[in-house]
Design a protein around this motif. Structure first.
Motif, short mmCIF file in Angstrom:
data_model
loop_
_atom_site.label_atom_id
_atom_site.label_comp_id
_atom_site.label_asym_id
_atom_site.label_seq_id
_atom_site.Cartn_x
_atom_site.Cartn_y
_atom_site.Cartn_z
N GLU A 419 13.22 -15.39 -3.10
CA GLU A 419 12.89 -16.19 -3.02
C GLU A 419 13.40 -17.18 -4.19
O GLU A 419 13.77 -18.54 -3.48
CB GLU A 419 11.33 -15.97 -4.07
N GLN A 420 14.83 -16.09 -5.65
CA GLN A 420 15.58 -17.16 -6.25
C GLN A 420 17.03 -17.49 -4.81
O GLN A 420 17.36 -18.11 -4.91
CB GLN A 420 16.15 -16.65 -6.94
N LEU A 421 16.51 -16.44 -3.94
CA LEU A 421 18.06 -16.78 -2.66
C LEU A 421 18.01 -17.97 -2.27
O LEU A 421 18.28 -18.54 -1.96
CB LEU A 421 18.14 -15.53 -2.30
N ARG A 720 26.27 -14.49 -3.59
CA ARG A 720 26.47 -13.34 -3.23
C ARG A 720 26.00 -12.13 -4.87
O ARG A 720 25.96 -10.97 -3.53
CB ARG A 720 28.13 -13.37 -3.62
N THR A 721 25.45 -12.51 -5.60
CA THR A 721 25.06 -11.59 -6.09
C THR A 721 24.07 -10.91 -5.82
O THR A 721 23.87 -10.25 -6.07
CB THR A 721 25.27 -11.94 -7.94
N THR A 722 23.55 -12.24 -5.67
CA THR A 722 22.07 -11.79 -5.36
C THR A 722 21.68 -11.31 -4.18
O THR A 722 21.09 -10.44 -3.82
CB THR A 722 21.15 -13.67 -5.18
N ASN A 723 22.61 -11.55 -2.96
CA ASN A 723 22.61 -10.76 -1.97
C ASN A 723 22.98 -9.50 -2.35
O ASN A 723 22.36 -8.00 -1.37
CB ASN A 723 23.43 -11.40 -0.83
N ALA A 727 20.79 -6.03 -1.50
CA ALA A 727 21.71 -4.74 -0.45
C ALA A 727 21.30 -3.60 -1.27
O ALA A 727 20.79 -2.50 -0.80
CB ALA A 727 22.98 -5.06 0.26
N ASP A 728 21.44 -3.97 -2.68
CA ASP A 728 21.77 -2.99 -3.37
C ASP A 728 19.97 -1.81 -3.21
O ASP A 728 19.39 -0.68 -3.13
CB ASP A 728 22.13 -2.24 -4.72
N ILE A 729 18.87 -2.39 -3.90
CA ILE A 729 18.13 -2.37 -3.90
C ILE A 729 17.05 -1.82 -2.22
O ILE A 729 16.78 -0.64 -2.45
CB ILE A 729 17.03 -3.40 -4.06
#
Length: 1091
Positions: A419-421, A720-723, A727-729
């Motif tokens: 949602e933030q993204l 980029r940080t949110t993506n 991806a990490d999660i």
């Protein structure tokens, strides 16, 4: 004065009536009274010449304006209180008729009569000029107007006018002639008796002064002085005669001596006779040789005149060729105009098609951009779908290994991050759109800024040019040459210096505009547009002078701005331009200009053909003359008052609004330029303000753009940080339960979006294809139109070449015609020079023939040459000179004899004539002195009789005693008739009685003197009412008996008791008031006198 009075006495035929009367009078008293009565009866007509009709004063003494006012022909009273201007009228009469300032007793110099604060004074006097004694009546008419102008420096000038106001003369000699003719003597106290002269006469106790007054009044004093001057001249002449007799004896001795020497010479006569015969032959030999010189010149003129027909034939052939070439040029020009009109008709269609293509190309580009945007969005959605499917599979495979709470937490976190993204992505898209908008706004502002900068530079350049032109115009007020450039005066001085140093064969002429002046100011712009740069051009006689002038110009003109130099042979006369354009209504440039220099006129005729250019003020009229109808003969073009250039089939508008070099009204040009400069300055100020606002707007937009770009970078980093966090999660190996349903719903939503985008892409693709098809059709039509225009231009190209070739043929034909015209001019000039030489030779031959006939009247046929005759004459002269050295020069001896004889005879004749003149002068002066003494006795007697008769009117008695030997005059008066025993001197009388006796004396002098008018100032000032009444009755009686004379009496009394009579006129002057500038006169009797 003395001379004319002497003539009036001595000449029996003089027109002066009184002088004739004196010559015929007898000594006894009865005859005197009869003559006086007959004279009064015969002269009882209205005065026709010399009387004063009117007087007007301006800035005279203390009066700004006095008059004009009319005088009657007989008796006039000027009444008014002190300071009202009575005496000013009398003073102006004396001064206005040529009298000296001292004669008025009101000032020592004329400048004292100019009113304080003024620079000059004016006097206008009108004299009557009618009847048989009128002065030049055919010139002046019935009146003579004497205008006198007195300057503050004491000088004065005269203007004598006729009755109609026409200026006849400005010479004082003419005024003196008029005064002599009318017998007017303004310095005679009997004619004009001023207040100061009257007081002096009343108060004077010296009997010698009274005698002088009598002599001056009767002009006997002037006559006496003239006689004394004549006698002094006679004494000087007698002395000259004595000296002449002594000189005559010396001349007689010298004459006798020269006569003896003349008789002693008697030689060389034969040689002199031979020399004279040779002189005769020499004279006719010169005539014969000149006749031989003239014969070849006559033959040459005949041969040259025979060649004239050839030149005329050649000129006719060239004229025919010029006409043919011009007709060919006109035909080709009409053809080119037709093609050009066809091409011009295609241009609007071409412009319309081009605009349509550009609009359709723009629509295609916009459709492609929208299609690519849909394509990019579909690509992104595909990638997102692949990632979602992959992630669902991963979650499904690891679902068994993760506990249910961990799965839920992980799915919730991923959903929150997504949602933030999405929010950040939407914001990034919006910011991108704003960045595009600001970039487009900045681009438009910068374009507007660049345009305004260009306009600002143009305005600054125009302002600088206008200011420079204004400075040049202001400088041209003191030096008109500065209108052609501030350096022109210095440059022309350098040219003058170089010419004086001999660097020029002929001084260059320029700038040409300095020598031309439009006759009509409205055509000035038209002339400048016609001449253009020729206004600043220079003209040289030869190429050597041109090179020297170029070197001088390089020092004064900046590089690239050197004016044109025209090399044209200088001539002193303007070309014969009978072939110029003639129009009954409009002038040519040549006839519309005043050209100071023939070289300038010839130069403009050669270079610009100004004789073939018409100037027509109205552009509509110019089109009618040049285009609607056939142009006038020899007219190539015309210019309008706005500077537009009009040809037979072309019309060019002018770029100039006002003339720069030839305008005569410099002040109007300066005012117009100042207004233009103010407009330019206000335009520049507005432009700079607009520039400042645009620059401010650009800075604000750039600041917003920078802040948006920073925000865009921050959002991109956040995306980029949110993506990465998502991806990490997603990549965690923890066994968490994942909400696969959410991802599947998102995948379904993503697939729906992809389907929607695909539909939009297909729709946009179809639209793009349609636009491309319409674009291709528009481009095809445009290409077809370009092809048509190209074809027309290809057709016009050869026609233009053909037109240029025809123009060259016309110019070549005209040059050939001009060449033969010049040759014909040179040929005719050569014939003219030969004829002038022949005429000079024939004139010289006539002179030599006349000289020869003076030397020897009959024609002699001489076979010898002039040279041989001259040699023989020289030999004879040498022999004669050698004989003269031995015996002396015969010519000198003869000349000395004749000179001595002539001087002796001349001196002898002069002495005889002077002696005869002295004898005749003695006889005349003896007779004159006799007549003078008789004249003096008769005048004295008449004065006594008139004085005694006037005293009796008041029942008084008295007499006047003349002592001509001691030059004294005494007046004795007895106030009452009953006491006749004691006669009193006038000094013992009362003031009134003394004034009355003075009036009687003056009336007596009036009776024996001649003058058209009499003037008295305050004659009754000391009288009581009784004496004033008696004196007034006497004056009225005298005036009634002398209708032919005019009387002007000035008095402070009101004169209300005078009888009403058409011959009496009272001019009543108003009392002076503070601030009053004009003194009004009111006539007591408004009836006009019979003319």
């Amino acid at each position: 004065m003395g001379k004319r009075k002497e003539e009036s006495i001595s000449k029996p035929g003089s027109h002066k009536r009184q002088r004739q009367e004196y010559a015929d009078e007898h000594s006894d008293e009865s005859n005197e009274e009869e003559n006086s009565q007959s004279s009064a009866d015969s002269n009882s007509t209205v005065g026709e010449v010399g009387i004063i009709e009117s007087i007007q004063l301006k800035n005279f003494m203390c009066h700004s304006m006095l008059g004009p006012f009319q005088f009657g022909s007989n008796l006039n009273f000027v009444v008014g209180s002190n300071g009202s201007g009575k005496s000013s009228v009398l003073t102006a009469l004396i001064v206005g008729l040529g009298g000296k300032a001292t004669a008025t007793n009101r000032g020592s110099s004329l400048k004292m009569f100019v009113r304080d604060g003024e620079t000059s004074a004016d006097i206008s006097i009108t004299l009557r000029n009618r009847g048989r004694d009128a002065f030049k009546p055919e010139v002046y008419g019935g009146s003579i107007i004497v205008n006198q102008h007195i300057s503050l420096d004491g000088s004065r000038s005269y203007r004598l006018k006729s009755k109609s106001g026409t200026l006849i003369s400005s010479k004082k000699e003419e005024l003196i002639g008029i005064l002599d003719h009318f017998n007017i003597q303004v310095d005679n106290p009997v004619s004009v008796l001023t207040q100061e002269m009257s007081k002096h006469f009343l108060q004077s106790k010296n009997e010698g002064d009274k005698y002088k007054f009598f002599m001056k009044a009767t002009q006997l004093e002037q006559m006496k002085e003239d006689y004394s001057s004549i006698m002094k001249t006679k004494e000087n002449t007698c002395i000259q005669i004595e000296q002449g007799v002594e000189r005559l004896q010396e001349l007689k001795r010298l004459y006798c001596k020269k006569k003896e020497r003349y008789k002693s010479i008697g030689f060389v006569n034969d040689m002199r006779n031979r020399l004279e015969d040779l002189k005769h032959k020499m004279a006719w030999a010169v005539v014969g040789e000149m006749e031989k010189e003239i014969q070849p010149i006559k033959e040459g003129i005949g041969a040259e005149e025979g060649n004239t027909e050839k030149f005329i034939q050649k000129l006719e052939e060239c004229q025919v060729k010029v006409s043919e070439a011009e007709e060919k040029y006109k035909a080709i020009q009409e053809k080119l105009i037709t093609v050009s009109e066809e091409a011009q008709a295609l241009h609007p269609q071409h412009i319309s098609l081009k605009a349509d293509v550009q609009a359709r190309r723009k629509a295609v580009n916009e459709a492609e951009v929208l299609y690519n945007r849909f394509k990019t969005e579909l690509k992104h959605l595909g990638k997102d779908n692949e990632q979602l499917c992959k992630r669902i599979e991963e979650l499904k495979s690891s679902a068994n290994q993760v506990s249910e709470p961990e799965k839920l937490e992980r799915q919730r976190k991923i959903a929150h991050l997504r949602e933030q993204l999405k929010a950040v992505h939407d914001e990034e898209i919006m910011i991108g759109q704003q960045v595009d908008q600001f970039q487009q706004a900045i681009y438009k502002c910068k374009e507007e800024h660049a345009r305004l900068r260009r306009e600002d530079c143009d305005v600054k350049e125009a302002l600088g040019a206008k200011q420079k032109q204004l400075r040049e115009l202001k400088d041209s007020k003191t030096n008109t040459l500065k209108r052609f450039g501030p350096h022109i005066p210095a440059f022309l001085e350098a040219v003058e210096t170089a010419y004086r140093q001999g660097r020029f064969k002929h001084k260059p002429v320029g700038p040409l505009g300095a020598f031309i002046h439009p006759k009509d100011a409205e055509l000035t712009l038209a002339v400048e547009c016609c001449l253009k740069s020729l206004v600043q051009a220079f003209c040289c006689d030869n190429h050597s002078d041109e090179r020297t002038l170029q070197l001088l110009m390089s020092k004064y003109y900046p590089r690239g701005f050197r004016p044109q130099i025209i090399v044209n042979k200088f001539q002193n006369e303007v070309y014969d331009v009978r072939h110029r354009v003639h129009h009954p209504e409009f002038p040519s440039v040549l006839t519309a200009l005043e050209i100071d220099h023939a070289v300038v006129a010839n130069c403009l005729i050669d270079v610009r053909r100004i004789e073939a250019v018409l100037l027509i003020k109205s552009s509509r009229k110019a089109r009618e003359v040049m285009q609607f109808n056939r142009p006038p003969k020899n007219c190539r073009e015309a210019f309008t008052a706005e500077g537009d250039q009009v040809f037979e089939r072309r019309y060019y508008s002018s770029d100039y609004l006002r003339p720069k070099f030839l305008s005569k009204d410099v002040e109007a040009e300066i005012s117009h330029l100042e207004k233009e400069i103010e407009n330019k300055k206000s335009q520049l100020t507005a432009s700079q303000q607009r520039l400042y606002s645009i620059e401010k707007e650009i800075r604000q937009n750039e600041d917003h753009l920078h802040s948006l770009r920073r925000r865009q970078k921050e959002l991109q980093i956040k995306i980029r940080t949110t993506n990465a966090e998502i991806a990490d999660i997603e990549n965690m190996e923890e066994h968490q339960s994942v909400d696969i349903c959410t991802l599947e719903d998102e995948a379904e939503e993503n697939k729906g979006k992809m389907e929607s985008v695909k539909k939009d892409m297909q729709q946009q693709s179809r639209k793009m294809e349609e636009l491309k098809n319409t674009l291709q059709l528009a481009e095809k039509k445009l290409e077809e139109m370009k092809e048509k225009i190209h074809q027309v231009e290809e057709i016009a190209g050869p026609i233009k070449d053909e037109l240029n070739q025809a123009d060259s043929e016309v110019e070549n034909s005209k040059r050939r015609l001009q060449h033969y015209e010049d040759k014909q001019k040179e040929h005719l000039a050569c014939i003219k020079r030969h004829k002038e030489l022949l005429a000079a030779k024939e004139k010289e031959l006539e002179e030599k023939t006349a000289q020869a006939r003076q030397i020897y009247s009959e024609r002699m046929e001489v076979s010898r040459t002039v040279k041989s005759l001259d040699a023989e004459m020289n030999r004879l002269r040498e022999r004669i000179n050698s004989e003269n050295l031995r015996h002396g020069n015969r010519e000198e001896i003869v000349q000395q004899f004749h000179d001595a004889k002539e001087r002796y005879e001349d001196a002898n004749t002069k002495v005889k004539h002077l002696k005869k003149f002295i004898r005749l002068l003695e006889e005349i002066m003896t007779q004159r002195f006799k007549i003078y003494r008789q004249f003096l006795r008769l005048l004295s007697l008449r004065c006594k009789l008139y004085f005694d008769n006037l005293l009796r009117l008041r029942a008084c008695s008295g007499k006047i005693l003349f002592d001509h030997k001691n030059e004294t005059l005494s007046i004795t008066v007895q106030p009452r008739e009953e006491d006749k025993a004691a006669l009193n001197d006038v000094r013992s009388l009362s003031g009134g009685e003394r004034s009355f006796s003075t009036v009687c004396f003056i009336l007596s002098l009036w009776s024996i003197t001649e003058s058209p008018f009499r003037c008295l100032d305050e004659f009754d000032v000391y009288m009581d009412m009784v004496n004033r009444r008696i004196a007034m009755d006497m004056i009225l009686k005298v005036a009634d008996s002398q209708h032919h004379r005019q009387f002007i009496l000035l008095t402070p009394q009101r004169m209300s008791s005078l009888p009403t009579c058409p011959r009496i006129r009272i001019l009543r002057m108003q009392d002076p008031e503070r601030g009053q500038r004009t003194l009004n006169f009111q006539n007591r009797n408004d009836k006009k006198e019979d003319q």
